[in-house]
Design a protein around this motif. Sequence first.
Motif, PDB file in Angstrom:
ATOM      1  N   ALA A 114       0.844  -1.188   0.000  1.00 22.38           N
ATOM      2  CA  ALA A 114       0.000   0.000   0.000  1.00 22.38           C
ATOM      3  C   ALA A 114       0.886   1.248   0.000  1.00 22.38           C
ATOM      4  O   ALA A 114       2.060   1.186   0.354  1.00 22.38           O
ATOM      5  CB  ALA A 114      -0.927   0.006   1.218  1.00 22.38           C
ATOM      6  N   GLN A 115       0.315   2.375  -0.400  1.00 25.08           N
ATOM      7  CA  GLN A 115       1.091   3.611  -0.419  1.00 25.08           C
ATOM      8  C   GLN A 115       1.592   3.967   0.980  1.00 25.08           C
ATOM      9  O   GLN A 115       2.689   4.510   1.131  1.00 25.08           O
ATOM     10  CB  GLN A 115       0.233   4.747  -0.974  1.00 25.08           C
ATOM     11  CG  GLN A 115      -0.025   4.650  -2.466  1.00 25.08           C
ATOM     12  CD  GLN A 115      -0.605   5.934  -3.025  1.00 25.08           C
ATOM     13  OE1 GLN A 115      -0.742   6.916  -2.317  1.00 25.08           O
ATOM     14  NE2 GLN A 115      -0.945   5.912  -4.298  1.00 25.08           N
ATOM     15  N   SER A 116       0.790   3.669   1.990  1.00 24.76           N
ATOM     16  CA  SER A 116       1.214   3.977   3.360  1.00 24.76           C
ATOM     17  C   SER A 116       2.476   3.202   3.737  1.00 24.76           C
ATOM     18  O   SER A 116       3.332   3.710   4.472  1.00 24.76           O
ATOM     19  CB  SER A 116       0.084   3.654   4.343  1.00 24.76           C
ATOM     20  OG  SER A 116      -0.291   2.286   4.249  1.00 24.76           O
ATOM     21  N   GLU A 117       2.618   1.967   3.206  1.00 22.99           N
ATOM     22  CA  GLU A 117       3.818   1.190   3.501  1.00 22.99           C
ATOM     23  C   GLU A 117       5.051   1.813   2.838  1.00 22.99           C
ATOM     24  O   GLU A 117       6.141   1.826   3.428  1.00 22.99           O
ATOM     25  CB  GLU A 117       3.630  -0.253   3.031  1.00 22.99           C
ATOM     26  CG  GLU A 117       2.539  -0.995   3.783  1.00 22.99           C
ATOM     27  CD  GLU A 117       2.307  -2.395   3.240  1.00 22.99           C
ATOM     28  OE1 GLU A 117       1.850  -3.247   4.000  1.00 22.99           O
ATOM     29  OE2 GLU A 117       2.590  -2.627   2.040  1.00 22.99           O
ATOM     30  N   ILE A 118       4.876   2.342   1.621  1.00 25.68           N
ATOM     31  CA  ILE A 118       5.996   3.009   0.957  1.00 25.68           C
ATOM     32  C   ILE A 118       6.395   4.252   1.744  1.00 25.68           C
ATOM     33  O   ILE A 118       7.590   4.543   1.934  1.00 25.68           O
ATOM     34  CB  ILE A 118       5.619   3.392  -0.489  1.00 25.68           C
ATOM     35  CG1 ILE A 118       5.108   2.161  -1.251  1.00 25.68           C
ATOM     36  CG2 ILE A 118       6.806   4.018  -1.199  1.00 25.68           C
ATOM     37  CD1 ILE A 118       6.111   1.081  -1.430  1.00 25.68           C
ATOM     38  N   LEU A 119       5.393   5.001   2.227  1.00 22.26           N
ATOM     39  CA  LEU A 119       5.692   6.195   3.021  1.00 22.26           C
ATOM     40  C   LEU A 119       6.415   5.825   4.317  1.00 22.26           C
ATOM     41  O   LEU A 119       7.297   6.559   4.774  1.00 22.26           O
ATOM     42  CB  LEU A 119       4.402   6.958   3.319  1.00 22.26           C
ATOM     43  CG  LEU A 119       3.685   7.562   2.097  1.00 22.26           C
ATOM     44  CD1 LEU A 119       2.376   8.210   2.521  1.00 22.26           C
ATOM     45  CD2 LEU A 119       4.583   8.580   1.396  1.00 22.26           C
ATOM     46  N   ASP A 120       6.035   4.684   4.908  1.00 24.45           N
ATOM     47  CA  ASP A 120       6.733   4.226   6.115  1.00 24.45           C
ATOM     48  C   ASP A 120       8.189   3.888   5.797  1.00 24.45           C
ATOM     49  O   ASP A 120       9.098   4.188   6.589  1.00 24.45           O
ATOM     50  CB  ASP A 120       6.020   3.017   6.711  1.00 24.45           C
ATOM     51  CG  ASP A 120       4.672   3.384   7.317  1.00 24.45           C
ATOM     52  OD1 ASP A 120       4.467   4.576   7.606  1.00 24.45           O
ATOM     53  OD2 ASP A 120       3.828   2.480   7.478  1.00 24.45           O
ATOM     54  N   MET A 121       8.435   3.240   4.640  1.00 21.19           N
ATOM     55  CA  MET A 121       9.808   2.943   4.226  1.00 21.19           C
ATOM     56  C   MET A 121      10.615   4.226   4.064  1.00 21.19           C
ATOM     57  O   MET A 121      11.777   4.312   4.477  1.00 21.19           O
ATOM     58  CB  MET A 121       9.810   2.165   2.903  1.00 21.19           C
ATOM     59  CG  MET A 121       9.262   0.760   2.990  1.00 21.19           C
ATOM     60  SD  MET A 121       9.370  -0.065   1.381  1.00 21.19           S
ATOM     61  CE  MET A 121       8.546  -1.621   1.759  1.00 21.19           C
ATOM     62  N   LEU A 122       9.984   5.242   3.435  1.00 21.26           N
ATOM     63  CA  LEU A 122      10.679   6.515   3.249  1.00 21.26           C
ATOM     64  C   LEU A 122      10.997   7.162   4.584  1.00 21.26           C
ATOM     65  O   LEU A 122      12.075   7.754   4.775  1.00 21.26           O
ATOM     66  CB  LEU A 122       9.823   7.448   2.396  1.00 21.26           C
ATOM     67  CG  LEU A 122       9.635   7.041   0.928  1.00 21.26           C
ATOM     68  CD1 LEU A 122       8.604   7.932   0.262  1.00 21.26           C
ATOM     69  CD2 LEU A 122      10.959   7.119   0.170  1.00 21.26           C
ATOM     70  N   ALA A 123      10.063   7.058   5.534  1.00 15.07           N
ATOM     71  CA  ALA A 123      10.297   7.644   6.860  1.00 15.07           C
ATOM     72  C   ALA A 123      11.474   6.964   7.543  1.00 15.07           C
ATOM     73  O   ALA A 123      12.288   7.625   8.214  1.00 15.07           O
ATOM     74  CB  ALA A 123       9.033   7.526   7.708  1.00 15.07           C
ATOM     75  N   GLU A 124      11.583   5.636   7.382  1.00 12.99           N
ATOM     76  CA  GLU A 124      12.721   4.926   7.967  1.00 12.99           C
ATOM     77  C   GLU A 124      14.038   5.351   7.335  1.00 12.99           C
ATOM     78  O   GLU A 124      15.097   5.288   7.971  1.00 12.99           O
ATOM     79  CB  GLU A 124      12.526   3.420   7.806  1.00 12.99           C
ATOM     80  CG  GLU A 124      11.364   2.859   8.643  1.00 12.99           C
ATOM     81  CD  GLU A 124      11.175   1.374   8.421  1.00 12.99           C
ATOM     82  OE1 GLU A 124      11.943   0.797   7.620  1.00 12.99           O
ATOM     83  OE2 GLU A 124      10.264   0.798   9.030  1.00 12.99           O
ATOM     84  N   LEU A 125      13.970   5.801   6.072  1.00 11.20           N
ATOM     85  CA  LEU A 125      15.173   6.273   5.391  1.00 11.20           C
ATOM     86  C   LEU A 125      15.428   7.759   5.658  1.00 11.20           C
ATOM     87  O   LEU A 125      16.344   8.346   5.072  1.00 11.20           O
ATOM     88  CB  LEU A 125      15.045   6.038   3.877  1.00 11.20           C
ATOM     89  CG  LEU A 125      14.970   4.568   3.440  1.00 11.20           C
ATOM     90  CD1 LEU A 125      14.684   4.478   1.955  1.00 11.20           C
ATOM     91  CD2 LEU A 125      16.257   3.834   3.770  1.00 11.20           C
ATOM     92  N   GLY A 126      14.610   8.360   6.513  1.00  9.23           N
ATOM     93  CA  GLY A 126      14.811   9.756   6.894  1.00  9.23           C
ATOM     94  C   GLY A 126      14.148  10.754   5.986  1.00  9.23           C
ATOM     95  O   GLY A 126      14.478  11.943   6.025  1.00  9.23           O
ATOM     96  N   VAL A 127      13.196  10.297   5.156  1.00  7.93           N
ATOM     97  CA  VAL A 127      12.501  11.187   4.227  1.00  7.93           C
ATOM     98  C   VAL A 127      11.094  11.423   4.741  1.00  7.93           C
ATOM     99  O   VAL A 127      10.316  10.476   4.904  1.00  7.93           O
ATOM    100  CB  VAL A 127      12.459  10.584   2.806  1.00  7.93           C
ATOM    101  CG1 VAL A 127      11.703  11.502   1.861  1.00  7.93           C
ATOM    102  CG2 VAL A 127      13.870  10.343   2.300  1.00  7.93           C
ATOM    103  N   SER A 128      10.750  12.689   4.994  1.00 10.52           N
ATOM    104  CA  SER A 128       9.432  13.041   5.501  1.00 10.52           C
ATOM    105  C   SER A 128       9.099  14.457   5.065  1.00 10.52           C
ATOM    106  O   SER A 128       9.998  15.241   4.737  1.00 10.52           O
ATOM    107  CB  SER A 128       9.391  12.922   7.029  1.00 10.52           C
ATOM    108  OG  SER A 128      10.343  13.787   7.624  1.00 10.52           O
ATOM    109  N   PRO A 129       7.821  14.824   5.036  1.00  9.37           N
ATOM    110  CA  PRO A 129       7.450  16.189   4.656  1.00  9.37           C
ATOM    111  C   PRO A 129       8.094  17.225   5.576  1.00  9.37           C
ATOM    112  O   PRO A 129       8.162  17.042   6.790  1.00  9.37           O
ATOM    113  CB  PRO A 129       5.920  16.194   4.806  1.00  9.37           C
ATOM    114  CG  PRO A 129       5.527  14.758   4.630  1.00  9.37           C
ATOM    115  CD  PRO A 129       6.634  13.968   5.248  1.00  9.37           C
ATOM    116  N   GLY A 130       8.595  18.310   4.968  1.00 14.95           N
ATOM    117  CA  GLY A 130       9.231  19.371   5.729  1.00 14.95           C
ATOM    118  C   GLY A 130      10.744  19.328   5.714  1.00 14.95           C
ATOM    119  O   GLY A 130      11.395  20.261   6.190  1.00 14.95           O
TER     120      GLY A 130
END
Length: 389
Positions: A114-130
């Motif tokens: 799901a898209q939410s899982e991809i966003l979680d992966m990005l967050a673990e890699l240090g990528v987040s809005p802002g």
Amino acid sequence: MIRLRVEGLMLEKLLSLALKEGAGFRAVRREGRRRMILETDARGAKILLKLAQRFSIPCEILEKRGLNAAAQWLKRRWTLFLGILLGAVLLALFASRVWFIDVEWKSERPVTHAQSEILDMLAELGVSPGMPRREVQTDLLAMELEAASEDFSFAGVRLQGVRLLVEVAPAVEAPEVFDLDSARDLVATADGIVLSVNALSGKACVEPGDVVRRGDVLIRGEERISSETTREVAALGEVLARTWVVTEAIGSTSSLERRYTSRESTSSKLELLGWEWPLWEGEHFSLQESTVEELPVGGLFLPLRILRTTEREYVDTRVPVDEEALKTALAGRAEAMADAEIAALGEDVRQIVDKWIDYSMIEEDRLRARCVIEVQRNIAGTGASAGGG
């Protein structure tokens, strides 16, 4: 340049005094016996205004032009420029960061994340809005995403202003691997009439023209290795057959229509802070439509009101629908279901041969639309092991 209007008597004397005190005038024009229009610079205007005040002569500035006027305008509106400067700073800060992260799948194949899982992966890699744009390394981030899951065949990352676009393609499924030493049969996955048989491994049990039922063995998983000996193998091959996809849609030939009678009834009650006192009780009907009207009594400080309810009697009457419109709607639903079933068959479908729709009444007021599509498809599918199927 400043333009002034002076009104009064003996204006020439006022003009002469101003000239003596050092004022200079670009233009002087009379507008009547008691009015004069003058154009001068800032110094001349100051002298003239001072003299007019001393002698109680009305003097009014009509217009300011040039650098002096611009300076006055800027002085009055300094907060505007401060706001523009602040807005520019905030815009620069906004544009220097990533505020939106979007995920797009670049494939028609089904996805497992799901898209939410991809966003979680990005967050673990240090990528987040802002986060600052300068800290986003798109190529490195794409490689880290591909390494994070074996379900990705491709990952791409692009910066588009304040938006980070992540494009992901699911992994291509590995083709089915056949183990020739693992014995099995190929059986019919649907009813049909056999058109052709291509047995790559195993023994064909049907031939063109045979009628088969779902579950019948088409290619048996055995091969002859001598005149008296056979061995079990994994059956491989294709059996092309005429099959039919049948779907149905049912609808009513009549609909309920609400028709009002001439009977009405009104009831009312007094309400205050959740308390109710009936004022008038009207008649009730088995089928009725209610309309409530609120009438304030107490005003703003006393929430007293009258609730008046009007009941209208109606009857439900069955009326026939447009038969042609009903047939069109049912045919569309049946065809859509059939198309979905054919699409689910995937690559097994070789050709759509024919399609027709027939209608029949199944009850007193129910119409059935039956869609039949003739399809040529491969009906050979995995069954039980040789000897057991």
